[in-house]
Design an enzyme around this catalytic site. Structure first.
Site, short mmCIF file in Angstrom:
data_model
loop_
_atom_site.label_atom_id
_atom_site.label_comp_id
_atom_site.label_asym_id
_atom_site.label_seq_id
_atom_site.Cartn_x
_atom_site.Cartn_y
_atom_site.Cartn_z
N GLU A 111 1.16 -1.22 0.16
CA GLU A 111 -0.14 -0.04 -0.40
C GLU A 111 0.74 1.36 0.01
OE1 GLU A 111 -3.49 -0.37 2.81
OE2 GLU A 111 -3.57 -2.11 2.61
N HIS A 225 -9.16 8.80 3.32
CA HIS A 225 -8.73 8.23 2.43
C HIS A 225 -8.91 8.74 1.02
CE1 HIS A 225 -8.00 4.30 0.61
NE2 HIS A 225 -7.80 3.60 1.76
N ARG A 267 -0.56 8.89 1.81
CA ARG A 267 -1.95 8.55 1.91
C ARG A 267 -2.60 10.26 1.35
NH1 ARG A 267 -6.07 4.87 5.90
NH2 ARG A 267 -4.77 2.65 3.95
N HIS A 328 -11.50 9.00 7.11
CA HIS A 328 -11.20 7.70 7.56
C HIS A 328 -10.29 7.18 8.88
CE1 HIS A 328 -10.43 3.69 5.96
NE2 HIS A 328 -8.57 3.58 6.92
N ARG A 363 -1.03 9.13 9.14
CA ARG A 363 -0.69 7.04 9.26
C ARG A 363 -0.36 6.38 7.81
NH1 ARG A 363 -4.09 2.95 8.50
NH2 ARG A 363 -6.27 4.06 9.24
C1 SIN Z 1 -7.44 0.58 3.19
O1 SIN Z 1 -7.49 -0.34 2.56
O2 SIN Z 1 -7.25 1.55 1.98
C2 SIN Z 1 -7.56 1.35 4.39
C3 SIN Z 1 -6.16 0.54 5.08
C4 SIN Z 1 -5.86 1.38 6.40
O3 SIN Z 1 -6.93 2.24 6.35
O4 SIN Z 1 -5.12 1.12 7.06
#
Ligand code: SIN
Length: 433
Positions: A111, A225, A267, A328, A363
């Site tokens: 990610e 998010h 993010r 988020h 985060r």
């Molecule tokens: C996601 O799956 O994008 C959310 C995971 C997260 O908030 O760390």
């Protein structure tokens, strides 16, 4: 009504359930959820749980977490997070969580802002897999009494010491008397117009902390998010399109089908790039394009997202997904030390409502469930080691049912006012009372 326990836990997300499982079986525990136990943000988590891959990877995991957090993190907390990550994942596996496996190892995914693939997952339903396992272990335990549909609105306190909490259950007021209380009441998304969170999560822990002068930290650190499904009128909450979809290769395109950002940047950077693109193009969304992925792969790897979009009339194996940033996660919260202790005696906080300082100002993806595991276990161990010195004191409260209902309404107001101040210019993001 009066109920008694050694430890009272408020919240049934990962931090509440995992702390309950790590508290000694000799202690009597009551664990409460505001609605049904599964209605927590843990249940909704899609992407996965970060972990150091091995001893050598810890350094780079720490650095990725610090960089994403703009170095506003508490470095000691971050080191603990990395150090205790491998054991935490192994404990979840032992409890019964089935993570996806590839070539006899975890199928680590990627990610944003992670320098390597280090996220364990259970397709795109990781939170459900974790919740179901922890919940089924908790309800088997004789020392734990899980009570649902209980709305806690204040603590029972005297001289900055906590002796339990007061709430409403079945239209009656309950005093939950306890030696130790853990606030694990989750996030704040329920007070935002647009959020991926459960609507019931209205920052109760923050209102309770404000009422009782418990120390808070970094309450302006709120994460948006980048990719929630854009819908004109979302039902209940905004549907998350996991960052792991980008981790597996999906691209962000503006409404003219042009790429405008590296999808795997932190993010906050990606969310801001999308906001700017939406402003420039006078659009309410951009697109997430999964065309580099095979349809079978999409259905197998992202069954929840595939089904959720299909139910809304969108076939993501054929069409681009309109996405937009929404609230988020809350990085700030009730300030705790490395063992989950708050500024009030005998009160701990864990999970999203706490501030361990681990996330800094932003985060790193998939660090939230890990924080819940690592720091709720540390709180549990601290409680096991110190509770013998605490005696239960029953302080009676005499509230009418009407007063209690007013207090619940007041909590929502306190939360909204607190975050209006913290958010400054972005306060139109909040719901009105
Ligand atoms: C996601 O799956 O994008 C959310 C995971 C997260 O908030 O760390």
């Amino acid at each position: 009504m009066d109920m008694y326990s050694d430890v009272l836990i408020i919240g049934t997300g990962i931090a509440g359930l995992y702390s309950a499982l790590n508290i000694s079986s000799n202690l009597n525990i009551i664990i409460l959820s505001k609605s049904e136990a599964y209605e927590c943000d843990t249940y909704l988590a899609q992407g996965g749980i970060s972990t150091a891959l091995n001893e050598e990877d810890k350094k780079s995991f720490v650095l990725d977490t610090l960089k994403a957090g703009h170095f506003k993190n508490n470095k000691k907390s971050v080191q603990i997070l990395a150090d205790e990550s491998i054991e935490s994942i192994s404990n979840l596996s032992k409890l019964g969580v089935e993570f996806d496996i590839k070539n006899n190892d975890f199928d680590y995914t990627r990610e944003g802002a992670h320098s390597v693939n280090r996220i364990v997952h259970s397709t795109d339903k990781t939170g459900k897999a974790v919740f179901d396992t922890l919940y089924s272990n908790v309800i088997k335990k004789k020392n734990i009494n899980l009570i649902e549909n209980t709305c806690i609105f204040n603590l029972i306190t005297e001289n900055n010491q906590c002796f339990g909490a007061i709430g409403i259950h079945n239209n009656k007021i309950y005093n939950f008397h306890s030696k130790i209380t853990i606030l694990a009441s989750g996030g704040i998304g329920g007070i935002f117009k647009n959020s991926t969170n459960q609507k019931t999560l209205t920052a109760d822990g923050i209102s309770i902390a404000v009422r009782n002068h418990i120390e808070l930290k970094d309450i302006n650190y709120i994460q948006f998010h980048p990719t929630a499904l854009y819908e004109k009128k979302p039902l209940n909450r905004n549907f998350l399109i996991s960052e792991s979809v980008r981790g597996e290769g999906a691209k962000l395109l503006n409404i003219n089908n042009k790429r405008f950002v590296n999808e795997l940047l932190p993010r906050d950077v990606v969310a801001n790039a999308i906001y700017n693109e939406e402003l420039k193009s006078k659009s309410n969304y951009v697109y997430l394009d999964l065309s580099s992925m095979d349809g079978n792969f999409i259905r197998k790897r992202f069954p929840l997202i595939y089904k959720g979009c299909m139910e809304r009339g969108l076939d993501i194996t054929k069409e681009k997904i309109p996405v937009t940033p929404v609230q988020h996660y809350f990085m700030g919260g009730i300030k705790v030390n490395l063992n989950g202790r708050t500024s009030m005696k005998n009160l701990y906080a864990a999970g999203e409502i706490s501030n361990t300082g681990v996330h800094g100002a932003n985060r790193l993806a998939s660090n939230s469930l890990l924080e819940g595991l690592v720091f709720s276990k540390r709180a549990a161990i601290n409680i096991n080691n110190t509770i013998l010195n605490i005696t239960l004191k029953c302080i009676k409260t005499n509230l009418t049912f009407e007063t209690a209902l007013n207090e619940i309404q007041k909590n929502k107001q306190i939360a909204i006012e607190t975050f209006q101040t913290a958010l400054g210019g972005k306060k139109d993001e909040l719901v009105t009372i």
